[in-house]
Design an enzyme around this catalytic site. Structure first.
Site, PDB file in Angstrom:
ATOM      1  N   PRO A   2       0.825  -1.214   0.000  1.00  0.00           N
ATOM      2  CA  PRO A   2       0.000   0.000   0.000  1.00  0.00           C
ATOM      3  C   PRO A   2       0.857   1.261   0.000  1.00  0.00           C
ATOM      4  O   PRO A   2       1.891   1.318   0.670  1.00  0.00           O
ATOM      5  CB  PRO A   2      -0.797  -0.113   1.307  1.00  0.00           C
ATOM      6  CG  PRO A   2      -0.762  -1.553   1.667  1.00  0.00           C
ATOM      7  CD  PRO A   2       0.543  -2.071   1.154  1.00  0.00           C
ATOM      8  N   GLU A   3       0.428   2.263  -0.758  1.00  0.00           N
ATOM      9  CA  GLU A   3       1.126   3.543  -0.737  1.00  0.00           C
ATOM     10  C   GLU A   3       0.583   4.380   0.425  1.00  0.00           C
ATOM     11  O   GLU A   3      -0.394   4.017   1.087  1.00  0.00           O
ATOM     12  CB  GLU A   3       0.975   4.238  -2.085  1.00  0.00           C
ATOM     13  CG  GLU A   3       1.513   3.355  -3.218  1.00  0.00           C
ATOM     14  CD  GLU A   3       2.026   4.108  -4.428  1.00  0.00           C
ATOM     15  OE1 GLU A   3       2.322   5.306  -4.323  1.00  0.00           O
ATOM     16  OE2 GLU A   3       2.159   3.468  -5.491  1.00  0.00           O
ATOM     17  N   LYS A  52       4.367   4.973   5.155  1.00  0.00           N
ATOM     18  CA  LYS A  52       3.680   3.685   5.095  1.00  0.00           C
ATOM     19  C   LYS A  52       3.568   3.026   6.466  1.00  0.00           C
ATOM     20  O   LYS A  52       3.255   1.833   6.559  1.00  0.00           O
ATOM     21  CB  LYS A  52       4.411   2.772   4.108  1.00  0.00           C
ATOM     22  CG  LYS A  52       4.441   3.344   2.694  1.00  0.00           C
ATOM     23  CD  LYS A  52       5.214   2.460   1.740  1.00  0.00           C
ATOM     24  CE  LYS A  52       5.254   3.088   0.341  1.00  0.00           C
ATOM     25  NZ  LYS A  52       5.985   2.246  -0.627  1.00  0.00           N
ATOM     26  N   ARG A 258      12.519  -2.438  -8.990  1.00  0.00           N
ATOM     27  CA  ARG A 258      11.105  -2.110  -9.187  1.00  0.00           C
ATOM     28  C   ARG A 258      10.874  -1.652 -10.621  1.00  0.00           C
ATOM     29  O   ARG A 258      11.734  -1.016 -11.231  1.00  0.00           O
ATOM     30  CB  ARG A 258      10.659  -0.993  -8.225  1.00  0.00           C
ATOM     31  CG  ARG A 258      10.798  -1.322  -6.753  1.00  0.00           C
ATOM     32  CD  ARG A 258       9.923  -2.484  -6.319  1.00  0.00           C
ATOM     33  NE  ARG A 258       8.515  -2.208  -6.543  1.00  0.00           N
ATOM     34  CZ  ARG A 258       7.729  -1.551  -5.675  1.00  0.00           C
ATOM     35  NH1 ARG A 258       8.230  -1.091  -4.541  1.00  0.00           N
ATOM     36  NH2 ARG A 258       6.457  -1.354  -5.958  1.00  0.00           N
TER      37      ARG A 258
END
Length: 274
Positions: A2-3, A52, A258
């Site tokens: 989750p951001e 986060k 990423r």
């Protein structure tokens, strides 16, 4: 993972559901039994987020720290709560409902000094009123690391993830491979201000939408995006598709493990924004 906007939404839901009231705490899975026993019956004083990291403070000045990581989930429901299903690390319940935590990367209790040390190692969070973008700029302006990697470093900027970093760089016309020290102060300010607006909208709506009004499906007469992340975006997961602005083919590469997405037309090599 989750951001940051999602974690801020989770903090707000904890505050709404339990704030100012005692909670019952248990660890059906058993892996957080001692921590749950300490929280059981305590009053939830404040639920907060930094990047986060979810930080839930109780009236004995202990803070529940949760980092969901890749696999963690938090689910809320109404009381009476049903029997726990699956490996529930922690269940909080009260008159307002219940919250079940499963599979987090971190679930621990922190004393005030430990909370400070955690916050000190995180960069400024665009969703926090106390954030200082100059703190991030001092690190970015001295770095040879690509700005796309710096935006994913939670010690530089806390909260943005893969989607926000790709989208904000596109929106500001910045080459993702530009070294941080090649970024101008004005463009950094524009990137930060854009993150503040985009992420606040994410908190409000619960999804990530980054396209401007003239590039929505309705305005362009195109089909809405279909993706498990939801939301309308310019480049994220659109490799090989035409850019919504210039028509160039959206590209993808791996940076620091990423996937990175960008448009070579709108973000030409060594560009510093526009």
């Amino acid at each position: 993972m989750p951001e940051g906007h999602t974690v801020h939404r989770l903090a707000a839901e904890h505050q709404r559901m339990f704030g100012g009231r005692p909670v019952a705490a248990e660890s059906p899975q058993g892996r957080f039994a001692a921590g749950a026993a300490r929280l059981d019956g305590r009053v939830l004083v404040e639920a907060d987020a930094h990047g986060k990291h979810l930080l839930v403070r109780f009236d004995d000045d202990v803070t529940l720290h949760v980092h969901l990581g890749i696999y963690g989930k938090l689910a809320f429901g109404a009381v009476p709560a049903p029997a726990p299903v699956g490996a529930v690390r922690l269940r909080l319940s009260g008159r307002g409902g219940f919250a079940d935590l499963r599979g987090p990367n971190a679930c621990e209790l922190l004393e005030p000094g430990e909370v400070k040390r955690l916050r000190d190692r995180l960069g400024p969070d665009p969703l926090r009123g106390d954030a200082d973008p100059d703190e991030a700029w001092r690190r970015i302006s001295r770095s040879r690391v690509p700005v796309a990697a710096l935006l994913m470093d939670q010690a530089v900027v806390a909260g943005p993830g893969n989607i926000y970093r790709a989208e904000v760089l596109f929106r500001q016309g910045v080459d993702p491979m530009l070294p941080g020290r090649g970024l101008s102060r004005a463009v950094w300010s524009a990137l930060w201000d854009d993150l503040v607006v985009l992420m606040a909208e994410g908190v409000r709506s619960g999804r990530i939408d980054t396209v401007r009004a003239e590039h929505t499906p309705e305005a362009m007469g195109r089909a809405p995006r279909v993706d498990d992340h939801g939301g309308e975006v310019y480049v994220y997961r659109r490799a090989g598709a035409p850019c919504l602005v210039c028509g160039a083919e959206v590209r993808a590469a791996v940076l620091a493990g990423r996937n990175l997405f960008w448009c070579p037309g709108c973000q030409p090599s060594a560009s510093v924004g526009g």
